[in-house]
Design an enzyme around this catalytic site. Structure first.
Site, PDB file in Angstrom:
ATOM      1  N   LYS A   1       0.833  -1.197   0.000  1.00 14.19           N
ATOM      2  CA  LYS A   1       0.000   0.000   0.000  1.00 14.19           C
ATOM      3  C   LYS A   1       0.873   1.254   0.000  1.00 14.19           C
ATOM      4  CE  LYS A   1      -3.748  -1.997   2.786  1.00 14.19           C
ATOM      5  NZ  LYS A   1      -4.841  -1.861   1.807  1.00 14.19           N
TER       6      LYS A   1
ATOM      7  N   ARG B   1     -10.533 -11.297   1.565  1.00 17.24           N
ATOM      8  CA  ARG B   1     -11.449 -12.303   1.023  1.00 17.24           C
ATOM      9  C   ARG B   1     -10.874 -13.715   1.125  1.00 17.24           C
ATOM     10  NH1 ARG B   1     -11.524  -9.131  -4.510  1.00 17.24           N
ATOM     11  NH2 ARG B   1     -11.274  -7.507  -2.926  1.00 17.24           N
TER      12      ARG B   1
END
Length: 529
Positions: free
Chosen positions: A300, A374
């Site tokens: 990130k 996920r």
């Protein structure tokens, strides 16, 4: 002290008061005001007339209109044994329409946040029924929330007291509101007492989730979060079990292991089982618990990093909800799963283009290691589908996608699923709980965008659009949908609402919010009715 009344250190305690308001001793009073054509008017009938006249005159002199959740702090007035009064607006109303529970909850929170240097606060808001009492209690306690575990009390030149505790009181709580007295028109009937207790338990559950989210990742990694979960349920009728990295590998939890393999602090899967003998339903809950998310190899940008300590807000919400269900002794079975990992770019981290085998056997091509939530969620979801007896419903909560914030903003959670009725049920309970959630679709045409040439599915879409929905579509692959095996499932994306990066508002402080806890508690209450 019973588990149902044990105080939580980061919120005040709460009690009903049946005394005449002129006889209640407190440091401060919160008084509700409504907007009328003639200006702001006191919203309750029980205040002494001298107090009413003084407060309404002060409001008029200072142009306080009574708009919802606005506040005005005043010195004490005749007729009340307090040093200060905080007026709080309830918005426009008429004689037939009382303020909604949501307005009351938000107003109570805003007002208690505005109180200055007070230990005991008397809250005087319209509380004609049990739901109003519960809403006022929840709002007032959460408005008084204070996370002070890392405050030394020595900021800005302060000195420690003789006990060496800086600005903290004897119990370690930084000085602030310690007790809330809820005025309910003098009522102490069973329904009113129950409403207060429900409000206390819900607020303390939200506070527990906030505390966990606010804890720095240095001190909250998968192992310590698993320990915190076991500690939280130790005195409750809840069974806790934890799978460590060796057990996860032996059982084939490829998603959780892959996400956590770049960290020196290995992953965990926590199962919490509350199984009352008179259970009328069984609900499974799954929470995303990425204790810190760097993005892994798909790193990130630096500006996005600090808030990533909140990437375990879903797991915190599930833990807090199970705790609340047990404390309220709800006749509904609840099985909660906390899928815990730390996503780091270490030498052993998973790589883009790796193929992993998930729990249950499906294979996933990892195209972006920052789409990690996920993966851990899918492992836990499959585990939940194997429960026997099978749950009546499965709800997962996750800070899953930045796309949720783009689509719905920082205060509205998206709700998706394979069952319209359950999705609507979650949204309806959010409305009652005072949380903003919005139903979203899972379009079938998005599934082919995650096709992989080497695995059953890729972990991201080949398209940049609809990121919140494609994440939901990915999770749907792991839930039995349609036919006799259909398991009603709802997915709640709290990426924005789970962590407040802006200023405090209403009963919500900066930092961890405890998003989804109040909604899930209401869902369980209604399932047990």
């Amino acid at each position: 002290m019973s588990p149902a009344t044990a105080p939580h250190p980061t919120v005040p305690t709460a009690a009903l008061t049946t005394k005449k308001l002129s006889a209640v001793e407190a440091d401060a009073a919160v008084v509700g005001m409504v907007s009328t054509s003639d200006g702001a008017a006191v919203a309750v009938d029980d205040l002494p007339s001298d107090s009413v006249h003084a407060l309404e005159a002060a409001a008029a002199a200072l142009d306080f209109t009574g708009s919802a959740s606005t506040t005005l702090r005043l010195p004490g007035v005749e007729g009340l044994e307090v040093d200060q009064v905080v007026l709080v607006g309830l918005g426009s109303t008429d004689d037939e329409d009382a303020p909604s529970t949501d307005v009351l909850r938000r107003a109570a929170g805003a007002a208690v946040r505005a109180v200055s240097k007070a230990s005991t606060v008397l809250v005087v808001l319209p509380s004609e029924g049990a739901e109003q009492v519960r809403a006022v209690t929840e709002g007032a306690l959460l408005g008084g929330y204070r996370f002070t575990a890392y405050k030394s009390g020595l900021a800005k030149g302060a000195t420690r007291d003789s006990a060496g505790k800086g600005s903290k009181d004897d119990d370690g709580r930084t000085k602030g509101v310690r007790e809330v007295l809820v005025h309910a028109g003098g009522r102490r009937d069973k329904a009113t007492k129950s409403a207060l207790e429900q409000g206390v338990v819900t607020a303390e559950a939200v506070a527990l989730a906030r505390d966990l989210v606010n804890t720095p990742p240095l001190d909250l990694h998968p192992g310590t979060l698993a320990d915190r979960a076991e500690e939280a349920v130790r005195s409750l009728p809840v069974k806790a079990s934890v799978l460590d990295e060796k057990q996860l590998a032996r059982k084939g939890y490829g998603g959780i292991l892959a996400v956590g393999q770049g960290s020196s602090r290995p992953p965990r899967l926590v199962t919490l089982s509350y199984s009352p003998s008179r259970a009328k339903a069984h609900v499974a809950l799954v929470g995303k618990g990425i204790t810190f998310d760097t993005g892994g190899i798909s790193l990130k940008p630096p500006a996005s990093m600090p808030g990533m300590k909140a990437d375990m807000a879903g797991a915190a919400a599930v833990l807090a909800t199970v705790v609340a269900a047990a404390r309220l002794q709800l006749p509904v079975a609840v099985t909660g799963y906390l899928a815990l990992a730390e996503n780091m770019p270490g030498g052993g981290a998973q790589r883009p283009s790796d193929v992993i085998t998930m729990y249950g056997g499906r294979t996933v091509e990892v195209l972006n290691t920052d789409a990690e939530g996920r993966l851990v969620m899918a492992d836990a979801i499959v585990t939940a589908t194997e429960l026997s007896p099978r749950p009546d419903a499965l709800v997962d909560v996750a800070t899953l996608t930045g796309a949720q914030v783009v689509a719905l903003g920082s205060r509205v959670s998206g709700v998706m699923g394979n069952d319209d009725a359950l999705r609507s049920e979650v949204v309806a309970n959010a409305d009652v709980a005072g949380e903003e959630m919005w139903p979203m679709p899972l379009p079938e045409h998005l599934r082919p965008t995650m096709d992989s040439t080497v695995a059953d599915i890729a972990n991201i879409s080949s398209k940049r659009d609809a990121g919140m929905l494609t994440a939901g579509v990915f999770l749907k692959e792991f839930v039995p949908t349609g036919g006799e095996d259909h398991l009603p499932w709802a997915h709640v994306d709290i990426a924005g609402p789970g962590f407040n990066e802006g200023g405090a508002f209403d009963h919500v402080h900066k930092g961890g919010t405890g998003a989804a806890v109040a909604t899930l508690v209401r869902l369980l209450e209604n399932r047990s009715a």
